[in-house]
Design a protein around this motif. Structure first.
Motif, PDB file in Angstrom:
ATOM      1  N   ALA A   1       0.827  -1.218   0.000  1.00 52.31           N
ATOM      2  CA  ALA A   1       0.000   0.000   0.000  1.00 52.31           C
ATOM      3  C   ALA A   1       0.858   1.263   0.000  1.00 52.31           C
ATOM      4  CB  ALA A   1      -0.924  -0.013   1.215  1.00 52.31           C
ATOM      5  N   ALA A   2       0.283   2.331  -0.527  1.00 52.19           N
ATOM      6  CA  ALA A   2       1.015   3.602  -0.689  1.00 52.19           C
ATOM      7  C   ALA A   2       1.561   4.122   0.638  1.00 52.19           C
ATOM      8  CB  ALA A   2       0.076   4.649  -1.291  1.00 52.19           C
TER       9      ALA A   2
ATOM     10  N   LYS B   1       4.914   5.742  -2.661  1.00 52.55           N
ATOM     11  CA  LYS B   1       4.593   6.884  -1.803  1.00 52.55           C
ATOM     12  C   LYS B   1       3.879   7.914  -2.676  1.00 52.55           C
ATOM     13  CE  LYS B   1       4.522   9.699   1.560  1.00 52.55           C
ATOM     14  NZ  LYS B   1       3.580   9.406   2.647  1.00 52.55           N
TER      15      LYS B   1
ATOM     16  N   VAL C   1       2.963  11.912   8.430  1.00 55.37           N
ATOM     17  CA  VAL C   1       4.172  12.064   7.610  1.00 55.37           C
ATOM     18  C   VAL C   1       4.088  13.342   6.782  1.00 55.37           C
ATOM     19  CG1 VAL C   1       5.515  11.027   5.736  1.00 55.37           C
ATOM     20  CG2 VAL C   1       4.632   9.582   7.576  1.00 55.37           C
TER      21      VAL C   1
ATOM     22  N   LEU D   1       3.090  13.719   3.569  1.00 58.30           N
ATOM     23  CA  LEU D   1       3.399  13.604   2.132  1.00 58.30           C
ATOM     24  C   LEU D   1       4.829  13.966   1.770  1.00 58.30           C
ATOM     25  CD1 LEU D   1       0.156  14.980   0.471  1.00 58.30           C
ATOM     26  CD2 LEU D   1       0.876  12.607   0.665  1.00 58.30           C
TER      27      LEU D   1
ATOM     28  N   SER E   1       1.210   6.652  -7.139  1.00 56.21           N
ATOM     29  CA  SER E   1       0.195   7.399  -6.382  1.00 56.21           C
ATOM     30  C   SER E   1       0.480   8.889  -6.522  1.00 56.21           C
ATOM     31  CB  SER E   1       0.254   6.989  -4.909  1.00 56.21           C
ATOM     32  OG  SER E   1      -0.535   7.867  -4.130  1.00 56.21           O
TER      33      SER E   1
ATOM     34  N   ASN F   1      -4.576   9.777  -4.869  1.00 56.43           N
ATOM     35  CA  ASN F   1      -4.775   9.864  -3.418  1.00 56.43           C
ATOM     36  C   ASN F   1      -5.719  11.034  -3.160  1.00 56.43           C
ATOM     37  OD1 ASN F   1      -4.681  10.151  -0.692  1.00 56.43           O
ATOM     38  ND2 ASN F   1      -2.445  10.262  -0.519  1.00 56.43           N
TER      39      ASN F   1
ATOM     40  N   ASN G   1      -8.054   4.756   2.863  1.00 56.66           N
ATOM     41  CA  ASN G   1      -6.919   5.408   3.513  1.00 56.66           C
ATOM     42  C   ASN G   1      -7.063   5.290   5.047  1.00 56.66           C
ATOM     43  OD1 ASN G   1      -4.621   7.166   3.844  1.00 56.66           O
ATOM     44  ND2 ASN G   1      -5.121   8.005   1.824  1.00 56.66           N
ATOM     45  N   THR G   2      -6.318   6.082   5.765  1.00 57.88           N
ATOM     46  CA  THR G   2      -6.363   6.038   7.242  1.00 57.88           C
ATOM     47  C   THR G   2      -7.581   6.815   7.756  1.00 57.88           C
ATOM     48  OG1 THR G   2      -4.950   7.982   7.216  1.00 57.88           O
ATOM     49  CG2 THR G   2      -3.861   5.859   7.516  1.00 57.88           C
TER      50      THR G   2
ATOM     51  N   SER H   1      -4.035   3.767  11.383  1.00 53.00           N
ATOM     52  CA  SER H   1      -3.950   2.583  10.521  1.00 53.00           C
ATOM     53  C   SER H   1      -3.617   1.372  11.374  1.00 53.00           C
ATOM     54  CB  SER H   1      -2.860   2.794   9.468  1.00 53.00           C
ATOM     55  OG  SER H   1      -1.594   2.940  10.114  1.00 53.00           O
ATOM     56  N   GLY H   2      -3.503   0.217  10.731  1.00 51.88           N
ATOM     57  CA  GLY H   2      -3.120  -1.004  11.426  1.00 51.88           C
ATOM     58  C   GLY H   2      -4.333  -1.818  11.858  1.00 51.88           C
TER      59      GLY H   2
ATOM     60  N   ILE I   1      -8.005  -0.714  12.749  1.00 50.94           N
ATOM     61  CA  ILE I   1      -9.041  -0.266  11.799  1.00 50.94           C
ATOM     62  C   ILE I   1      -9.604  -1.414  10.954  1.00 50.94           C
ATOM     63  CG2 ILE I   1      -7.988   2.047  11.658  1.00 50.94           C
ATOM     64  CD1 ILE I   1      -7.214   1.326   8.719  1.00 50.94           C
TER      65      ILE I   1
ATOM     66  N   GLY J   1      -6.582  -1.980   4.890  1.00 45.22           N
ATOM     67  CA  GLY J   1      -6.835  -1.567   6.274  1.00 45.22           C
ATOM     68  C   GLY J   1      -6.596  -2.709   7.242  1.00 45.22           C
TER      69      GLY J   1
ATOM     70  N   VAL K   1      -1.349  -4.219   1.698  1.00 49.07           N
ATOM     71  CA  VAL K   1      -0.728  -4.348   3.016  1.00 49.07           C
ATOM     72  C   VAL K   1       0.029  -3.051   3.289  1.00 49.07           C
ATOM     73  CG1 VAL K   1       0.934  -5.664   4.409  1.00 49.07           C
ATOM     74  CG2 VAL K   1      -0.497  -6.837   2.706  1.00 49.07           C
ATOM     75  N   GLY K   2      -0.239  -2.428   4.433  1.00 48.35           N
ATOM     76  CA  GLY K   2       0.377  -1.134   4.746  1.00 48.35           C
ATOM     77  C   GLY K   2       1.242  -1.171   5.978  1.00 48.35           C
ATOM     78  N   THR K   3       0.655  -0.773   7.100  1.00 46.74           N
ATOM     79  CA  THR K   3       1.386  -0.627   8.368  1.00 46.74           C
ATOM     80  C   THR K   3       2.216  -1.860   8.736  1.00 46.74           C
ATOM     81  OG1 THR K   3      -0.294   0.908   9.130  1.00 46.74           O
ATOM     82  CG2 THR K   3       1.031  -0.133  10.834  1.00 46.74           C
TER      83      THR K   3
HETATM   84  C1  LIG Z   1       3.255   5.964   7.614  1.00 46.66           C
HETATM   85  C2  LIG Z   1       2.167   5.896   6.596  1.00 46.66           C
HETATM   86  C3  LIG Z   1       2.255   6.646   5.441  1.00 46.66           C
HETATM   87  C4  LIG Z   1       1.247   6.597   4.494  1.00 46.66           C
HETATM   88  N1  LIG Z   1       1.364   7.315   3.336  1.00 46.66           N
HETATM   89  C5  LIG Z   1       0.402   7.222   2.385  1.00 46.66           C
HETATM   90  C6  LIG Z   1       0.539   7.896   1.151  1.00 46.66           C
HETATM   91  O1  LIG Z   1       1.549   8.541   0.869  1.00 46.66           O
HETATM   92  N2  LIG Z   1      -0.471   7.796   0.249  1.00 46.66           N
HETATM   93  C7  LIG Z   1      -1.604   7.049   0.482  1.00 46.66           C
HETATM   94  O2  LIG Z   1      -2.484   6.991  -0.377  1.00 46.66           O
HETATM   95  N3  LIG Z   1      -1.744   6.383   1.640  1.00 46.66           N
HETATM   96  C8  LIG Z   1      -0.775   6.441   2.587  1.00 46.66           C
HETATM   97  N4  LIG Z   1      -0.909   5.740   3.749  1.00 46.66           N
HETATM   98  C9  LIG Z   1      -2.126   4.920   3.967  1.00 46.66           C
HETATM   99  C10 LIG Z   1      -1.902   3.442   3.628  1.00 46.66           C
HETATM  100  O3  LIG Z   1      -1.590   3.257   2.275  1.00 46.66           O
HETATM  101  C11 LIG Z   1      -3.151   2.623   3.982  1.00 46.66           C
HETATM  102  O4  LIG Z   1      -4.215   3.068   3.177  1.00 46.66           O
HETATM  103  C12 LIG Z   1      -3.579   2.754   5.441  1.00 46.66           C
HETATM  104  O5  LIG Z   1      -2.441   2.800   6.270  1.00 46.66           O
HETATM  105  C13 LIG Z   1      -4.467   1.602   5.908  1.00 46.66           C
HETATM  106  O6  LIG Z   1      -3.832   0.358   5.711  1.00 46.66           O
HETATM  107  P1  LIG Z   1      -2.990  -0.401   6.864  1.00 46.66           P
HETATM  108  O7  LIG Z   1      -3.873  -0.466   8.071  1.00 46.66           O
HETATM  109  O8  LIG Z   1      -2.655  -1.730   6.286  1.00 46.66           O
HETATM  110  O9  LIG Z   1      -1.787   0.414   7.110  1.00 46.66           O
HETATM  111  C14 LIG Z   1       0.103   5.774   4.709  1.00 46.66           C
HETATM  112  C15 LIG Z   1       0.021   5.015   5.887  1.00 46.66           C
HETATM  113  C16 LIG Z   1       1.031   5.067   6.824  1.00 46.66           C
HETATM  114  C17 LIG Z   1       0.908   4.207   8.062  1.00 46.66           C
END
Ligand SMILES: Cc1cc2nc3c(=O)[nH]c(=O)nc-3n(C[C@H](O)[C@H](O)[C@H](O)COP(=O)(O)O)c2cc1C
Length: 330
Positions: free
Chosen positions: A20-21, A45, A71, A73, A99, A127, A213-214, A237-238, A241, A264, A285-287
């Motif tokens: 994930a981004a 990113k 963060v 962006l 993205s 995004n 997204n978050t 996130s994590g 959610i 998510g 997959v993100g966090t």
């Molecule tokens: C540290 C961090 C940076 C993130 N940066 C971006 C981003 O640049 N662009 C975006 O679309 N989502 C961003 N996200 C969101 C994730 O891509 C994802 O949608 C969100 O964290 C939920 O998924 P997760 O629970 O698996 O992390 C970011 C998440 C985290 C934790």
């Protein structure tokens, strides 16, 4: 071995597991630890037209079963990405989803056009749902980054394009008009009703939706009476959610005809399977990457084992295969 292939519109992926981004850099940072070619795709990113330094630290705070990030962006900007990162990524045989974010439809369209011409970007993710834009420098076509910026108001509602169907439509349409590559719209889970927003993105030409997204959150330190982040608010996130994401994916998938990418709280294969059963065609997959750089591959391997164990011929059979018979709850 089960068939893992999935399609997001015209984007054919060898498996449904995406990085994930924002949680996987530009992919290259992970190339030593992860065979990138094993991934279904990696999402970069989020890139803005101009480079951004991001928010002041601290940018990450641990929360119960989750993480709050601000963060802001931080990124190298589209031009440097196209020049320095994309050519290196091409050597890894992995679909790259770039993205991008802008507050101006015209600028977003220009960015989409630049990516349309770029060899090595398979698709574009818009995004539309970043909760971490307090400093708006580098986001607008005019006055971008140069000159003094107006001070950020001390109290402001966190606002995103993906909270508004019309704004979502305009942005997606602007990008789609300037590229033939598949355009994915990344939506915010933090709205009262995702259906009209998802439908607006679909009408405007999105090939798929990323949900999501978050969630906007805050974490305060009673000792200092200040935010634990460098900014007041952040994005949650994590695993915290995950049930919220599963519901939103289920709800969105039945509101639109285009595929949904479920994101998510995925840490293990069973989490990914929940999202697929709820209706996702693919998952992100993100966090989880913050504790295990191989998290996405671990999830993929677990899905493979599940399909084999249950003698399921194709991962596509799982999409929306929830048994909706309700069991009496207490
Ligand atoms: C540290 C961090 C940076 C993130 N940066 C971006 C981003 O640049 N662009 C975006 O679309 N989502 C961003 N996200 C969101 C994730 O891509 C994802 O949608 C969100 O964290 C939920 O998924 P997760 O629970 O698996 O992390 C970011 C998440 C985290 C934790």
């Amino acid at each position: 071995m089960a068939d893992l292939r999935v399609a997001l519109g015209t984007l054919a992926l060898r498996n449904p597991v995406l990085a994930a981004a924002g949680t996987f850099g530009y992919g290259l940072e992970f190339a030593r630890a992860v065979r990138l070619a094993r991934l279904g795709a990696l999402v970069t990113k989020t890139l803005t037209r101009h480079p951004r330094a991001g928010h002041p630290p601290p940018r990450l705070v641990e929360t119960p079963s989750g993480m709050l990030n601000a963060v802001g962006l931080q990124n190298v900007g589209l031009e440097a990405f196209l020049r320095d990162k994309l050519p290196a990524l091409r050597r890894h045989d992995v679909p790259v989803i770039a993205s991008i974010l802008s507050e101006s439809p015209d600028e977003l369209a220009e960015m989409a056009q630049a990516l349309d011409r770029a060899d090595g970007a398979s698709a574009i993710e818009l995004n539309l749902s970043c909760p971490n834009i307090h400093d708006r420098s580098g986001l607008r076509a005019q006055g971008s980054g140069q000159g003094p910026q107006p001070p950020a108001p001390s109290l402001q509602r966190v606002s995103m394009v993906a909270q508004d169907p019309e704004a979502t439509f305009r942005m997606v349409q602007a990008a789609c008009q300037r590229t033939r590559k598949p355009v994915l719209a990344k939506l915010s889970p933090d709205v009262t009703d995702l259906a009209p927003i998802a439908q607006a993105a679909e009408r405007a030409g999105a090939s798929a939706l990323t949900v999501g997204n978050t969630f906007v959150g805050m974490s305060l330190d009673p000792a200092t009476r200040r935010s634990r982040l460098g900014t007041l608010t952040g994005g949650l996130s994590g695993p915290a959610i995950r049930p919220l994401a599963v519901y939103r994916v289920w709800y969105t998938a039945r509101s639109v005809g285009i595929p949904v990418i479920g994101v998510g709280g995925v840490v293990r294969a069973s989490d990914a399977l929940e999202l697929l059963l709820a209706g996702a065609a693919a998952i992100g997959v993100g966090t989880a990457h913050f504790s295990d750089p191989r998290a996405a591959l671990r999830v993929l391997e677990g899905i493979e084992r599940y399909l084999d164990r249950h003698r399921i011929g194709s991962v596509r059979e799982l999409r929306g295969a929830i048994n909706e018979t309700e069991t009496a709850g207490g």
